[in-house]
Design a protein around this motif. Structure first.
Motif, PDB file in Angstrom:
ATOM      1  N   VAL A   1       1.998  15.732   2.458  1.00  0.00           N
ATOM      2  CA  VAL A   1       1.583  16.641   1.384  1.00  0.00           C
ATOM      3  C   VAL A   1       2.072  18.059   1.677  1.00  0.00           C
ATOM      4  O   VAL A   1       2.599  18.752   0.794  1.00  0.00           O
ATOM      5  N   ARG A   2       1.932  18.502   2.936  1.00  0.00           N
ATOM      6  CA  ARG A   2       2.402  19.843   3.307  1.00  0.00           C
ATOM      7  C   ARG A   2       3.905  19.988   3.125  1.00  0.00           C
ATOM      8  O   ARG A   2       4.411  21.073   2.800  1.00  0.00           O
ATOM      9  N   ALA A   3       4.635  18.888   3.340  1.00  0.00           N
ATOM     10  CA  ALA A   3       6.095  18.921   3.209  1.00  0.00           C
ATOM     11  C   ALA A   3       6.555  18.720   1.766  1.00  0.00           C
ATOM     12  O   ALA A   3       7.761  18.786   1.488  1.00  0.00           O
ATOM     13  N   GLY A   4       5.625  18.473   0.856  1.00  0.00           N
ATOM     14  CA  GLY A   4       5.988  18.241  -0.536  1.00  0.00           C
ATOM     15  C   GLY A   4       6.552  16.859  -0.804  1.00  0.00           C
ATOM     16  O   GLY A   4       7.151  16.627  -1.854  1.00  0.00           O
ATOM     17  N   HIS A   5       6.343  15.921   0.132  1.00  0.00           N
ATOM     18  CA  HIS A   5       6.793  14.539  -0.058  1.00  0.00           C
ATOM     19  C   HIS A   5       5.657  13.769  -0.733  1.00  0.00           C
ATOM     20  O   HIS A   5       4.863  13.083  -0.084  1.00  0.00           O
ATOM     21  N   LEU A   6       5.570  13.871  -2.038  1.00  0.00           N
ATOM     22  CA  LEU A   6       4.403  13.382  -2.782  1.00  0.00           C
ATOM     23  C   LEU A   6       4.637  12.043  -3.458  1.00  0.00           C
ATOM     24  O   LEU A   6       3.764  11.563  -4.178  1.00  0.00           O
ATOM     25  N   GLY A   7       5.793  11.420  -3.244  1.00  0.00           N
ATOM     26  CA  GLY A   7       6.040  10.124  -3.856  1.00  0.00           C
ATOM     27  C   GLY A   7       7.048  10.205  -4.978  1.00  0.00           C
ATOM     28  O   GLY A   7       7.940  11.072  -4.990  1.00  0.00           O
ATOM     29  N   GLU A   8       6.904   9.329  -5.949  1.00  0.00           N
ATOM     30  CA  GLU A   8       7.886   9.221  -7.027  1.00  0.00           C
ATOM     31  C   GLU A   8       8.053  10.532  -7.798  1.00  0.00           C
ATOM     32  O   GLU A   8       9.156  10.874  -8.231  1.00  0.00           O
ATOM     33  N   LYS A   9       6.965  11.288  -7.950  1.00  0.00           N
ATOM     34  CA  LYS A   9       7.057  12.493  -8.785  1.00  0.00           C
ATOM     35  C   LYS A   9       7.893  13.598  -8.145  1.00  0.00           C
ATOM     36  O   LYS A   9       8.357  14.512  -8.843  1.00  0.00           O
ATOM     37  N   THR A  10       8.106  13.549  -6.827  1.00  0.00           N
ATOM     38  CA  THR A  10       8.973  14.537  -6.180  1.00  0.00           C
ATOM     39  C   THR A  10      10.249  13.919  -5.640  1.00  0.00           C
ATOM     40  O   THR A  10      11.082  14.606  -5.053  1.00  0.00           O
ATOM     41  N   GLY A  11      10.413  12.602  -5.804  1.00  0.00           N
ATOM     42  CA  GLY A  11      11.625  11.937  -5.368  1.00  0.00           C
ATOM     43  C   GLY A  11      11.599  11.462  -3.926  1.00  0.00           C
ATOM     44  O   GLY A  11      12.529  10.790  -3.471  1.00  0.00           O
ATOM     45  N   ARG A  12      10.541  11.794  -3.211  1.00  0.00           N
ATOM     46  CA  ARG A  12      10.456  11.374  -1.819  1.00  0.00           C
ATOM     47  C   ARG A  12       9.007  11.226  -1.395  1.00  0.00           C
ATOM     48  O   ARG A  12       8.180  12.101  -1.649  1.00  0.00           O
ATOM     49  N   GLY A  13       8.699  10.086  -0.805  1.00  0.00           N
ATOM     50  CA  GLY A  13       7.375   9.832  -0.256  1.00  0.00           C
ATOM     51  C   GLY A  13       7.545   8.935   0.956  1.00  0.00           C
ATOM     52  O   GLY A  13       8.282   9.264   1.884  1.00  0.00           O
ATOM     53  N   PHE A  14       6.925   7.780   0.927  1.00  0.00           N
ATOM     54  CA  PHE A  14       7.194   6.799   1.982  1.00  0.00           C
ATOM     55  C   PHE A  14       8.584   6.183   1.788  1.00  0.00           C
ATOM     56  O   PHE A  14       9.163   5.642   2.719  1.00  0.00           O
ATOM     57  N   TYR A  15       9.081   6.283   0.556  1.00  0.00           N
ATOM     58  CA  TYR A  15      10.435   5.833   0.230  1.00  0.00           C
ATOM     59  C   TYR A  15      11.159   6.971  -0.480  1.00  0.00           C
ATOM     60  O   TYR A  15      10.536   7.929  -0.967  1.00  0.00           O
ATOM     61  N   VAL A  16      12.471   6.856  -0.560  1.00  0.00           N
ATOM     62  CA  VAL A  16      13.276   7.809  -1.332  1.00  0.00           C
ATOM     63  C   VAL A  16      13.464   7.237  -2.728  1.00  0.00           C
ATOM     64  O   VAL A  16      13.851   6.073  -2.891  1.00  0.00           O
TER      65      VAL A  16
ATOM     66  N   PRO B   1       0.801  -1.229   0.000  1.00  0.00           N
ATOM     67  CA  PRO B   1       0.000   0.000   0.000  1.00  0.00           C
ATOM     68  C   PRO B   1       0.831   1.276   0.000  1.00  0.00           C
ATOM     69  O   PRO B   1       0.436   2.265  -0.621  1.00  0.00           O
ATOM     70  N   LEU B   2       1.977   1.261   0.653  1.00  0.00           N
ATOM     71  CA  LEU B   2       2.804   2.470   0.680  1.00  0.00           C
ATOM     72  C   LEU B   2       3.579   2.638  -0.629  1.00  0.00           C
ATOM     73  O   LEU B   2       3.818   3.762  -1.080  1.00  0.00           O
ATOM     74  N   GLU B   3       3.936   1.527  -1.266  1.00  0.00           N
ATOM     75  CA  GLU B   3       4.495   1.597  -2.622  1.00  0.00           C
ATOM     76  C   GLU B   3       3.448   2.159  -3.577  1.00  0.00           C
ATOM     77  O   GLU B   3       3.757   3.002  -4.441  1.00  0.00           O
ATOM     78  N   TRP B   4       2.215   1.687  -3.438  1.00  0.00           N
ATOM     79  CA  TRP B   4       1.125   2.179  -4.271  1.00  0.00           C
ATOM     80  C   TRP B   4       0.966   3.689  -4.101  1.00  0.00           C
ATOM     81  O   TRP B   4       0.780   4.431  -5.065  1.00  0.00           O
ATOM     82  N   ALA B   5       1.029   4.146  -2.837  1.00  0.00           N
ATOM     83  CA  ALA B   5       0.858   5.568  -2.553  1.00  0.00           C
ATOM     84  C   ALA B   5       1.921   6.394  -3.264  1.00  0.00           C
ATOM     85  O   ALA B   5       1.623   7.446  -3.855  1.00  0.00           O
ATOM     86  N   ASP B   6       3.173   5.937  -3.208  1.00  0.00           N
ATOM     87  CA  ASP B   6       4.249   6.692  -3.859  1.00  0.00           C
ATOM     88  C   ASP B   6       4.060   6.751  -5.369  1.00  0.00           C
ATOM     89  O   ASP B   6       4.408   7.745  -6.012  1.00  0.00           O
ATOM     90  N   LYS B   7       3.531   5.698  -5.959  1.00  0.00           N
ATOM     91  CA  LYS B   7       3.309   5.689  -7.401  1.00  0.00           C
ATOM     92  C   LYS B   7       2.107   6.550  -7.784  1.00  0.00           C
ATOM     93  O   LYS B   7       2.137   7.283  -8.783  1.00  0.00           O
ATOM     94  N   LEU B   8       1.047   6.460  -6.993  1.00  0.00           N
ATOM     95  CA  LEU B   8      -0.172   7.210  -7.282  1.00  0.00           C
ATOM     96  C   LEU B   8       0.012   8.694  -6.990  1.00  0.00           C
ATOM     97  O   LEU B   8      -0.515   9.552  -7.711  1.00  0.00           O
ATOM     98  N   GLY B   9       0.763   9.006  -5.945  1.00  0.00           N
ATOM     99  CA  GLY B   9       0.941  10.393  -5.495  1.00  0.00           C
ATOM    100  C   GLY B   9       0.268  10.585  -4.146  1.00  0.00           C
ATOM    101  O   GLY B   9      -0.940  10.340  -4.014  1.00  0.00           O
ATOM    102  N   ILE B  10       1.027  11.025  -3.149  1.00  0.00           N
ATOM    103  CA  ILE B  10       0.465  11.206  -1.810  1.00  0.00           C
ATOM    104  C   ILE B  10      -0.627  12.267  -1.837  1.00  0.00           C
ATOM    105  O   ILE B  10      -1.625  12.175  -1.123  1.00  0.00           O
ATOM    106  N   ASP B  11      -0.458  13.291  -2.677  1.00  0.00           N
ATOM    107  CA  ASP B  11      -1.490  14.327  -2.795  1.00  0.00           C
ATOM    108  C   ASP B  11      -2.777  13.764  -3.383  1.00  0.00           C
ATOM    109  O   ASP B  11      -3.882  14.168  -2.994  1.00  0.00           O
ATOM    110  N   VAL B  12      -2.659  12.810  -4.310  1.00  0.00           N
ATOM    111  CA  VAL B  12      -3.844  12.179  -4.882  1.00  0.00           C
ATOM    112  C   VAL B  12      -4.557  11.347  -3.821  1.00  0.00           C
ATOM    113  O   VAL B  12      -5.788  11.361  -3.723  1.00  0.00           O
ATOM    114  N   VAL B  13      -3.786  10.627  -3.002  1.00  0.00           N
ATOM    115  CA  VAL B  13      -4.380   9.851  -1.907  1.00  0.00           C
ATOM    116  C   VAL B  13      -5.183  10.761  -0.987  1.00  0.00           C
ATOM    117  O   VAL B  13      -6.333  10.457  -0.627  1.00  0.00           O
ATOM    118  N   LEU B  14      -4.591  11.894  -0.590  1.00  0.00           N
ATOM    119  CA  LEU B  14      -5.290  12.830   0.299  1.00  0.00           C
ATOM    120  C   LEU B  14      -6.549  13.368  -0.368  1.00  0.00           C
ATOM    121  O   LEU B  14      -7.610  13.441   0.264  1.00  0.00           O
TER     122      LEU B  14
END
Length: 545
Positions: A529-544, A491-504
């Motif tokens: 989302v506030r920190a800009g950690h949106l997943g793969e599209k920003t280079g950092r989400g639940f993973y780097v 699920p956290l891999e999915w979030a990084d691919k989908l976009g944390i902002d999209v999840v929210l």
């Protein structure tokens, strides 16, 4: 600590499966059950399945017979446990029954013996109080069928010693399985994080969505091997209801309340595949349900020219696909007061990046006035209602939704959302276009965020809650869902691919529509989302990345 002798208490499906795996891995195994007939059947079954491995080339005949010889059935608990290094308990999922057993084992087992409960949801810390050595007590949740499933959740109780955890990690790896370490918490990882997936499927069924459409969208759009309702029929609705009630009782949070349709089915004896009926019917004991599906055999509208309104990758990608499928395609970055494609477009797709309903309403109002009278209007967003857009455009029968969930998965699948007044020919036209694109589709009444996002995103949200509470690491949460449920991503891999902002955004849309605490976004998601950690599209989400 070296483990050589293992005692399995309980010879049902889980107990016999765990015994088989332990014997095949070189451990001496004593298996005990109060039911002598069941014990005999289990012992025979273990031997049969070990020998079947010879036919499959998994082991030699000599290795198989040696493994079978390592299994010792015992009708007496003291005989089974008096010299063991490890006891794996696999009896019924009842706290008092388990604690009574652990009190007996406390009086029988050597001082060094570790107790591992195969519970799927009960408190490991509470069970440990019945064993005089809580530091040597741990949860070891195997998945069914134990010889096949690679995951074991190791649950650390309040007093479990690190040495006990380390020993069990070694045992699990010797069994050829993957351990994940979990803090003692209701339902652990898999049963907790996946529960919103099942709840959403059940809620959609209550709303009138056909169960085969729910499961079909899960398979086609999210890549799940089985849809959530199919899987519940396979594993049984009664255990699911019981574990949901455990979660509600333990957490006291209304988001865990069981969905009424499951309680009704269980009370009616619709317990799943074994009962011949659950969410599906299984005539004459068949393993696969017979599923009638509605068809849209109306003649689709003739579509040769199409227009796509929007900018960016989404609009450009859709226009490219439509052009490759043979449609005369016009890409319109903005909409003037002139009709798209000189008034000849028979189908106009909205593919703008805005998530503002008022902006899209304004667009559809304009489309309704400038497009040719019979043109079909399509929204490609999961956030906008075809019913509302049909009303503002003045074309309620000709407005429809067409959404491609998670395009990064390359599933080649569209969800078609029908508005309240969308007519059958409009649906048939959308299906014809999807077929021309080489995609599959499922058409159903519109719902907020469509089916795939509604199934997957609440599960992502719960994984974020679990991570923020320290239940387990991100890696272990994702590993558990991939190995325990055969999901293509954690699920956290999915979030990084989908976009944390999209999840929210999806969780907020669901919460706004339903007003239900089930959809309360995780604070961790909001903070990322506030920190800009949106997943793969920003280079950092639940993973780097």
């Amino acid at each position: 600590m070296a483990i050589k002798k293992i005692t399995i208490v309980g010879s049902g499906a889980m107990g016999s499966g765990i015994s088989q795996v332990c014997a095949q891995s070189g451990f001496d195994v004593a298996i005990y059950d109060v039911d002598a007939a069941q014990l005999a059947n289990a012992t025979a079954s273990i031997a049969k399945f070990i020998r079947r491995g010879v036919e499959k080339g998994e082991r030699t005949a000599e290795e198989a017979e040696a493994a079978i010889a390592r299994v010792r059935p015992c009708a007496d608990l003291a005989e089974a446990a008096r010299d063991c290094d490890l006891v794996i308990e696999a009896i019924l999922e009842n706290m008092e029954a388990k604690k009574a057993l652990f009190r007996q084992l406390d009086a029988i087992c050597p001082e060094h013996t570790i107790i591992a409960s195969n519970t799927s949801s009960l408190s490991v810390s509470e069970m440990a109080t019945a064993y005089g050595r809580p530091q040597r007590f741990i949860g070891a949740h195997f998945f069914n069928p134990a010889p096949v499933m690679r995951l074991v959740e190791l649950i650390r109780g309040a007093e479990t010693a690190q040495e006990t955890v380390d020993t069990m990690v070694d045992v699990v790896r010797t069994l050829g399985k993957t351990p994940v370490i979990v803090r003692d918490s209701p339902n652990f990882i898999v049963n907790r994080v996946s529960r919103p997936l099942y709840f959403e499927a059940q809620l959609m069924a209550m709303e009138g969505v056909l169960v085969q459409h729910i499961d079909g969208a899960a398979r086609l759009g999210a890549g799940l091997r089985m849809g959530p309702l199919e899987l519940l029929d396979l594993t049984g609705l009664a255990p699911h209801l019981a574990s949901s009630e455990t979660a509600l009782r333990e957490w006291g949070d209304p988001k865990w309340r069981p969905v009424p349709i499951v309680r009704t089915l269980v009370r009616a004896g619709h317990l799943g595949r074994r009962a011949g009926k659950g969410f599906y019917l299984y005539p004459a004991g068949e393993q696969t349900p017979r599923i009638p599906s509605p068809s849209y055999d109306l003649e689709p509208f003739d579509v040769k020219a199409v227009a796509v309104v929007g900018t960016g990758p989404k609009a450009e990608g859709l226009a490219t696909k439509l052009g490759a499928a043979g449609y005369d395609t016009t890409l319109l970055p903005t909409l003037s007061d002139q009709a798209p494609s000189n008034g000849s477009a028979q189908m106009v797709f909205e593919a703008i990046e805005s998530h503002d309903q008022s902006n899209v309403n304004e667009l559809f109002q304009k489309l309704g006035s400038i497009c040719s009278p019979g043109a079909v209007l399509v929204t490609t967003s999961p956030y906008f209602s075809p019913t509302e857009l049909g009303f503002v455009s003045g074309r309620p029968t000709l407005t429809i939704g067409l959404h491609e969930p998670m395009p990064f998965m390359n599933r080649r699948f569209f969800e078609i959302g029908k508005g309240m007044d969308t007519n059958g020919r409009t649906v048939a036209t959308a299906l014809a276009v999807v077929k021309a694109l080489g995609y599959q589709a499922i058409a159903m009444d519109e719902m907020p965020c469509y089916t795939v996002y509604r199934l997957i995103v609440p599960m992502i949200n719960e994984a974020a809650f679990a991570l923020s509470e320290g239940l387990a690491s991100a890696e272990d949460i994702d590993t558990a869902l991939k190995l325990g449920l055969n999901h293509p991503f954690g699920p956290l891999e999915w979030a990084d691919k989908l976009g944390i902002d999209v999840v929210l955004r999806i969780m907020q849309a669901l919460q706004s529509h339903y007003g239900d605490p089930r959809y309360r976004p995780s604070m961790l998601i909001r903070q990322m989302v506030r920190a800009g950690h949106l997943g793969e599209k920003t280079g950092r989400g639940f993973y780097v990345h």
